[in-house]
Enzyme design. Structure first.
Site, short mmCIF file in Angstrom:
data_model
loop_
_atom_site.label_atom_id
_atom_site.label_comp_id
_atom_site.label_asym_id
_atom_site.label_seq_id
_atom_site.Cartn_x
_atom_site.Cartn_y
_atom_site.Cartn_z
N LYS B 95 0.89 -1.17 0.00
CA LYS B 95 0.00 0.00 0.00
C LYS B 95 0.92 1.21 0.00
O LYS B 95 1.61 1.48 0.99
CB LYS B 95 -0.91 -0.01 1.24
CG LYS B 95 -1.78 1.24 1.31
CD LYS B 95 -2.64 1.28 2.57
CE LYS B 95 -3.27 2.65 2.72
NZ LYS B 95 -3.97 2.80 4.01
N ASN B 204 -10.10 1.20 9.55
CA ASN B 204 -9.20 0.91 10.66
C ASN B 204 -9.66 1.63 11.92
O ASN B 204 -10.22 1.03 12.83
CB ASN B 204 -7.76 1.29 10.30
CG ASN B 204 -6.76 0.92 11.39
OD1 ASN B 204 -7.12 0.45 12.46
ND2 ASN B 204 -5.50 1.10 11.12
#
Lengths: 66, 257
Positions: B95, B204
């Site tokens: 990422k 998250n």
């Protein structure tokens, strides 16, 4: 000889390998990557990689993140 | 099923591993979320302090790892971080995130494009975290990124899909999976992204900082499923005026006998 690990000085006997340094530091080696003088040393080379006086070693670890 | 590069995913919810109170709570929440891909960060080790061991529980949970380049401020630093992560975790998935500004953590598009190109050439599967910029998404696709990760709002802000109109354009134009990342603060935001046609969402903070992360993870799992199901079923059109759902018979206008 003296090397620097993540900014801290570490004293070693002459002719130490990277793996021997890691033993001295007692670091958990899972999820770890290491660069010596800004060059990444692959894990399979740690046993044979001979450190030089004043090498700059950076140890990184995978941690929690988003 | 969602396919990114050579991997298929049953779950369209991706999760971060940051900000959980402890590793066991993190593991429980990840299992409850049903996610098959979780992010991690790379950090310079503090020799005098042991880090929480989160790698083992994640491996035991059987999830795929997606290391990020968080902390990188330039393309060069991000490429270095990606290579460290590949060594540390044995994955060529990355990422890519480059956010030099600590206040809003907004991604630098120029450095990101530069790093993406270099990493793709080096064999990485690159998932770049970017602003919801449709033009940038096309450019990243052209250099070989396997997905794009446009933001809904700044990281950790829980503000939802502030970039909604641009996410719609990105989804319309993309030939690679679109994963809405950042700002998703509630299951309803995740469902909204999925209803728009996003291929996946990454959450998250919303899960990790909830007083009950495991229940919140389950809520996100259901929201992502519901949103995807609604997208596949097809949403009805929107209109300003009412459109009657019941037959408009005349008897309501007639006097009661």
């Amino acid at each position: 000889m003296k090397v620097e690990v993540n900014g801290e000085p570490v004293e070693l006997s002459a002719q130490a390998t990277l793996m021997q340094l890691l033993d001295v530091l007692q670091q958990d080696l899972s999820g770890v990557a290491i660069a010596v003088n800004q060059t990444i040393v692959p894990q399979h080379d740690w046993d044979d990689y001979l450190l030089q006086d004043r090498d700059n070693i950076a140890i990184f670890r995978a941690i929690a993140g988003g | 099923m969602l396919k990114i590069a050579d991997k298929t995913f049953h779950s369209r919810l991706f999760s971060g591993t940051g900000k959980f109170a402890d590793p066991s709570l993190m593991t429980e929440a990840i299992l409850a979320s049903g996610t098959e891909l979780v992010t991690m960060a790379m950090k310079r080790v503090d020799l005098n302090r042991a880090d929480d061991d989160i790698l083992r529980p994640l491996i035991n949970a059987g999830v795929n790892l997606l290391p990020n380049t968080s902390g990188a401020g330039t393309a060069e630093e991000a490429v270095f971080a990606a290579k460290l992560a590949r060594e540390a975790l044995g994955t060529h998935w990355i990422k890519l995130e480059i956010h030099p500004d600590p206040k809003y953590l907004l991604p630098d598009p120029i450095e990101t494009l530069k790093a993406a190109e270099a990493l793709v050439k080096d064999g990485f599967v690159v998932l770049p975290y970017i602003h919801a910029d449709p033009v940038l998404c096309k450019r990243l696709e052209q250099v070989g990124c396997q997905a794009v990760m446009p933001l809904g709002a700044p990281i950790g802000s829980n503000k939802g899909l502030k970039t909604r109109d641009f996410l719609e354009i990105i989804i319309e134009q993309a030939n690679v999976p679109v994963i809405v990342d950042a700002g998703i603060g509630a299951p309803s935001h995740a469902a909204q992204a999925m209803e728009l046609g996003a291929d996946a969402v990454l959450a998250n903070t919303a899960i990790a900082v909830s007083p009950s992360p495991v229940a919140m993870a389950e809520a996100f799992k259901q929201a992502v499923r519901a949103g995807r199901m609604a997208y596949e079923a097809g949403l009805g059109g929107v209109s300003q005026a009412a459109v009657a759902s019941s037959p408009l018979t005349a008897f309501l206008d007639e006097p009661v006998c």
